[in-house]
Design an enzyme around this catalytic site. Sequence first.
Site, short mmCIF file in Angstrom:
data_model
loop_
_atom_site.label_atom_id
_atom_site.label_comp_id
_atom_site.label_asym_id
_atom_site.label_seq_id
_atom_site.Cartn_x
_atom_site.Cartn_y
_atom_site.Cartn_z
N CYS A 54 64.31 -17.32 -25.46
CA CYS A 54 64.44 -17.67 -26.80
C CYS A 54 65.81 -18.41 -27.11
CB CYS A 54 64.20 -16.74 -27.57
SG CYS A 54 62.45 -16.62 -27.79
N HIS B 234 67.77 -18.47 -34.46
CA HIS B 234 66.38 -18.44 -33.95
C HIS B 234 65.57 -17.78 -34.73
CE1 HIS B 234 63.29 -17.86 -30.95
NE2 HIS B 234 63.35 -16.72 -30.91
N ASN C 94 57.61 -18.60 -34.23
CA ASN C 94 58.46 -18.57 -33.10
C ASN C 94 57.94 -19.41 -32.04
OD1 ASN C 94 60.26 -17.89 -30.76
ND2 ASN C 94 59.78 -15.72 -31.04
O1 UT7 Z 1 62.08 -14.70 -29.66
C1 UT7 Z 1 62.09 -13.37 -28.78
C2 UT7 Z 1 62.41 -12.31 -29.33
N1 UT7 Z 1 61.29 -11.56 -30.05
C3 UT7 Z 1 61.57 -11.26 -31.23
O2 UT7 Z 1 62.65 -11.23 -31.90
C4 UT7 Z 1 60.43 -10.31 -31.67
C5 UT7 Z 1 61.03 -8.88 -32.32
N2 UT7 Z 1 60.01 -8.00 -32.67
C6 UT7 Z 1 59.58 -8.25 -34.01
O3 UT7 Z 1 59.68 -9.33 -34.50
C7 UT7 Z 1 58.59 -7.07 -34.57
O4 UT7 Z 1 58.85 -5.81 -33.67
C8 UT7 Z 1 57.06 -7.29 -34.43
C9 UT7 Z 1 56.80 -8.45 -35.47
C10 UT7 Z 1 56.84 -7.93 -33.20
C11 UT7 Z 1 56.36 -6.14 -35.03
O5 UT7 Z 1 56.80 -5.53 -36.14
P1 UT7 Z 1 57.18 -4.11 -36.08
O6 UT7 Z 1 57.45 -3.97 -37.60
O7 UT7 Z 1 58.58 -3.96 -35.17
O8 UT7 Z 1 55.88 -3.44 -36.08
P2 UT7 Z 1 55.46 -2.34 -35.00
O9 UT7 Z 1 55.51 -2.76 -33.57
O10 UT7 Z 1 56.60 -1.13 -35.11
O11 UT7 Z 1 54.06 -1.92 -35.39
C12 UT7 Z 1 53.88 -1.11 -36.56
C13 UT7 Z 1 52.28 -0.95 -36.87
C14 UT7 Z 1 51.55 -0.27 -35.73
O12 UT7 Z 1 50.83 0.50 -36.01
P3 UT7 Z 1 51.04 2.10 -36.08
O13 UT7 Z 1 51.20 2.58 -34.61
O14 UT7 Z 1 52.21 2.26 -36.89
O15 UT7 Z 1 49.86 2.69 -36.62
C15 UT7 Z 1 51.04 -1.71 -34.99
O16 UT7 Z 1 49.95 -1.16 -34.12
O17 UT7 Z 1 51.77 -2.20 -36.99
C16 UT7 Z 1 50.84 -2.46 -36.17
N3 UT7 Z 1 50.76 -3.78 -35.99
C17 UT7 Z 1 49.95 -4.57 -36.66
N4 UT7 Z 1 49.15 -4.40 -37.54
C18 UT7 Z 1 48.70 -5.57 -38.14
C19 UT7 Z 1 51.38 -4.46 -34.87
N5 UT7 Z 1 50.75 -5.65 -34.97
C20 UT7 Z 1 50.05 -5.86 -35.97
C21 UT7 Z 1 49.53 -7.10 -36.59
N6 UT7 Z 1 48.70 -6.91 -37.89
N7 UT7 Z 1 49.40 -8.36 -36.29
#
Ligand code: UT7
Length: 330
Positions: free
Chosen positions: A112, A253, A283
């Site tokens: 990225c 980004h 993204n």
């Molecule tokens: O460009 C390259 C670099 N990439 C980035 O900069 C991305 C960086 N990361 C992020 O943007 C975020 O970490 C994500 C958007 C990928 C995820 O958001 P988060 O707030 O970090 O969520 P998480 O992974 O901590 O997940 C929280 C909860 C989990 O459920 P439990 O374990 O708390 O029950 C996930 O399973 O949200 C769940 N979850 C979803 N729920 C509904 C994960 N994805 C989804 C989804 N819809 N799409």
Amino acid sequence: MRASITGVGHFVPEKRLTNQDLEQMVETNDEWITTRTGIKERRILDQNKGTSYMAVRAAKHALERAGVRPEKVDLIILATVTPDMLVPSTAAVVQEELGASRCWGFDLNGGCTGFLCALATGAQFVESGRHQTVLVIGADKMSAIIDYDDRNTCVIFGDGGGAVLLERSDDGKSGIDDYELHLDGAGAKYLYVSGGGSLHPPTHETVDQKMHYVHQDGRVVFKQAISGMADVSGRLLERNGVSAETVKLLIPHQANYRIIDSVAKKLHLDPEQVMVNIQKYGNTTAATIPMAMSEAWQDGRLERGDRVILSAFGAGFTWGSLLLTWTMDR
Ligand code: UT7
């Protein structure tokens, strides 16, 4: 001598993939995606087209705005993680389709952060006097490497392309002012596509194991992205004597709105000093920054003399920021 941006352009495919569409595909919902990422929809390129399709159109847009013919281009640097194919480079495809008949060029994979790596590289050739006209493109067809059964990744990514033209600065001193870029391979295990390269060439097994798709530990990437982008941007502004109030625009980004917002707050920037278009495109990896820059210019948010800071974080880990003075006239 300074390199400066004399043209900027972008291209996105027509087809939209909305949060409501994704609700039908995986267990997710509009509210989760909107509050956790800021994304409402993304663009998806036709299956039978490759990244070069968007790169060519973004490049033409930038060349038109600069009033420069393709034959004048000396060098094409294309940042992408989704080349049309492994060999030859996608830069070669773009060269031919543009009719850039007297240049050389190459692809660059900086995740990225790829567009910033390409911009910093392109600037060296102009500043050294070796080349006069360098086309820097960031384009990615992320839909080609995303698993639409994996809600952790499929809600985030989209397709698009952006490009800038670099030429000698007309006043000799304004343009790409400074940059700081980093690479730390210890981050490789948190964001990767492991199949299809020389280590794991494509086999039935690599396909069955979904090794050709993006895998990401979102939480780790999220945290590192905020500190990486904010630290480097802060240092860059400080060492160039640019205060928060005098930054016209941060063009970050576009990976997650919460990352953008945290970085802006750490830098003491107001919302109107930050370019955000993630809600429309998600993204698009190497394309987010040139696409956002092109839209900012289109929307009248950039004037000659404005101080602009670009910042990114991505696979590698790679991260960094680039400070520039805007040199395009209306
Ligand atoms: O460009 C390259 C670099 N990439 C980035 O900069 C991305 C960086 N990361 C992020 O943007 C975020 O970490 C994500 C958007 C990928 C995820 O958001 P988060 O707030 O970090 O969520 P998480 O992974 O901590 O997940 C929280 C909860 C989990 O459920 P439990 O374990 O708390 O029950 C996930 O399973 O949200 C769940 N979850 C979803 N729920 C509904 C994960 N994805 C989804 C989804 N819809 N799409």
